[in-house]
Design an enzyme around this catalytic site. Structure first.
Site, PDB file in Angstrom:
ATOM      1  CD  GLU A 144      41.257  19.152  30.933  1.00  0.00           C
ATOM      2  OE1 GLU A 144      41.864  19.578  31.797  1.00  0.00           O
ATOM      3  OE2 GLU A 144      40.098  19.595  30.509  1.00  0.00           O
ATOM      4  CD  GLU A 158      36.166  18.032  32.805  1.00  0.00           C
ATOM      5  OE1 GLU A 158      36.710  18.883  33.130  1.00  0.00           O
ATOM      6  OE2 GLU A 158      36.580  17.022  33.242  1.00  0.00           O
TER       7      GLU A 158
HETATM    8  C1  BGC Z   1      39.328  19.277  34.865  1.00  0.00           C
HETATM    9  C2  BGC Z   1      38.512  19.189  35.903  1.00  0.00           C
HETATM   10  C3  BGC Z   1      38.512  20.543  36.507  1.00  0.00           C
HETATM   11  C4  BGC Z   1      37.957  21.491  35.465  1.00  0.00           C
HETATM   12  C5  BGC Z   1      37.680  23.048  35.906  1.00  0.00           C
HETATM   13  C6  BGC Z   1      39.032  20.275  33.751  1.00  0.00           C
HETATM   14  O1  BGC Z   1      40.186  21.000  33.339  1.00  0.00           O
HETATM   15  O2  BGC Z   1      39.249  18.041  33.883  1.00  0.00           O
HETATM   16  O3  BGC Z   1      38.946  18.283  36.907  1.00  0.00           O
HETATM   17  O4  BGC Z   1      38.001  20.522  37.680  1.00  0.00           O
HETATM   18  O5  BGC Z   1      38.702  21.587  34.362  1.00  0.00           O
HETATM   19  O6  BGC Z   1      38.930  23.542  36.412  1.00  0.00           O
END
Ligand code: BGC
Length: 452
Positions: A173, A362
């Site tokens: 990101e 993610e």
């Molecule tokens: C990030 C993670 C973070 C997750 C939840 C993502 O933007 O890559 O490191 O924990 O969001 O906030």
């Protein structure tokens, strides 16, 4: 035990679909100043700035450094086949450049070997926000030298681990760490202002492509991607000003990094402010250097945002209307829960010419979990995953080329500025004892994935 059965099966996603969990070094490892590791910007920031809730630090976290075998066994037991983790730059190079810390190298060999032994496919992120503090002293991502520093780190990782690891993620990101860390001062290193932000954007865009090129050269049969944070941006009303505000935010949040990566340059035609980015960095000269032909794009989506025109906010002249104010379902982070919006984001990113494959690298949710009599009944998280996965399946069935889905995250961990208050894990962690308890959402995944 969860009683909701999914309305789909893992088979519906196809036999070669990649099911994974994701973690990150600074959020999970702990062991922050041992075994030769140098300080990261998060170690320094959490101590100095006191900007992290309750003064929490990532120093011990969920102690993945010592418990990785156990955590990998749990990953396997929940039915996942991919393990995404990141390499801590200051564990490999304590000063960011110069001397290599052999113990750091050995640690990642142990993690990779353990994955391979268990039949878990390692996906390695090269940069998940833990810059060596020594490099921040020299300007960090705002410094021109970043490209050189990062290239060396990538080269070391590729040469060391490339014969075992084929799946790579260059950056996590870039918009997240440049905006929160170098413009808004909400994340490490806590800098603010355009003076820091504009060069940081450009160096991240260049480093992303350069990292890809280094991996391509050094790792035979590498499968190379990079990840983008993305959120559907919805105007608050139909009035012209809100619509324009939403367009500007969309450019920053969703287009700023993917478009130069694909070779289009910055999306400046649609947002004159970005001319500054070009002027400041002479970026037009670098169009080709910002481009890299990634094998896949990592889409990371959690929530949509609703924005309205706000002349008091510099540059974007927009502010978001919080989910909590809009009376819509949301997580404990105040993030709207909306699977349909996830579907639309997948559609938006798949539509780019040049995006070959997508992996959702993610997605997940934080809730106020309670451990009661050895059980965490997190039905809300199960519903969240159910809704988002149903949306992904719909996108996939319509022909979008989505190859995998990685849940964020395996265990509760250090959630940046939220410290340990936000729990995103499929596994509950008691941070005093380090006891792990699989939440009902973890069992839900196990039931889904082991029925394959
Ligand atoms: C990030 C993670 C973070 C997750 C939840 C993502 O933007 O890559 O490191 O924990 O969001 O906030």
């Amino acid at each position: 035990m969860p009683n909701t059965k999914a309305s789909f099966s893992a088979k519906d996603f196809g036999d070669d679909f990649l099911w994974g969990v994701a973690i990150a070094a600074a959020q999970n490892e702990g062991a922050h100043d041992t075994y030769g590791k140098g300080p990261s910007i998060w170690d320094v920031y959490s101590k100095k700035a006191r900007k992290i809730k309750s003064g929490h630090t990532p120093y011990e976290s969920c102690d993945f450094y010592h418990r990785y075998k156990n955590d990998l066994l749990l990953t396997k037991a929940l039915g996942f086949s991919v393990f995404r983790f990141s390499i801590s730059w200051p564990r490999i190079l304590p000063d960011g450049v110069g001397r290599i810390n052999k113990e750091g190298i050995h640690f990642y060999h142990r993690v990779i070997d353990e994955c391979l032994k268990l039949g878990l496919v390692p996906f390695v992120t090269l940069y998940h926000w833990d810059l060596p503090a020594a490099l921040e002293k020299e300007g960090g991502w705002s410094a021109h030298l970043m490209l050189k520093w990062f290239s060396r780190f990538v080269t070391i990782c590729a040469e060391e681990f490339g014969h075992k690891v084929k799946n790579w993620i260059v950056l996590n990101e870039p918009f997240g760490f440049t905006s929160l860390g170098y413009m808004l001062g909400k994340h490490a290193p806590g800098k603010i202002g355009m003076r820091n932000f504009l060069p940081a954007i450009h160096h991240a865009a260049l480093a992303q492509a350069e990292g890809g090129r280094i991996l391509r050269k050094l790792v035979p049969q590498a499968y190379i991607g990079t990840t983008f944070s993305c959120s559907e941006v919805v105007p608050f009303s139909n009035n012209e000003e809100d619509i324009k505000a939403a367009q500007r935010v969309d450019i920053l949040l969703n287009r700023l990094f993917i478009e130069p990566t694909l070779g289009y340059g910055y999306p400046r035609d649609d947002f004159k402010f970005l001319d500054k980015l070009e002027m400041y960095n002479k970026a037009w000269k670098h169009r080709e250097r910002m481009r890299f032909d990634f094998d896949y794009i990592g889409v990371q989506n959690y929530f949509p945002i609703v924005v309205k025109h706000n002349p008091l906010i510099p540059v974007v002249m927009a502010s978001d209307v919080k989910a909590t104010k809009r009376n819509v379902p949301h997580t404990s982070m105040g993030w709207e829960i909306n699977g349909d919006s996830f579907y639309r984001i997948l559609k938006k990113f798949s539509a780019y010419r040049g995006v070959k494959e997508i992996i959702v690298t993610e997605n997940g949710a934080a809730f106020k979990d309670q451990l009661v009599d050895g059980e965490v009944d997190d039905q809300k998280r199960i519903d969240y995953f159910h809704g988002y996965l149903a949306a992904l399946l719909r996108a996939k069935n319509e022909g979008m080329n989505i190859k995998g889905y990685f849940a964020w995250t395996l265990t509760d961990n250090f959630e940046w500025a939220e410290g340990y208050h936000a729990r995103f894990g499929l596994i509950h962690v008691d941070f005093k004892t380090q006891l792990r308890t699989i939440k009902n959402s973890g069992y839900w995944f196990r039931d889904l994935l082991t029925s394959r």
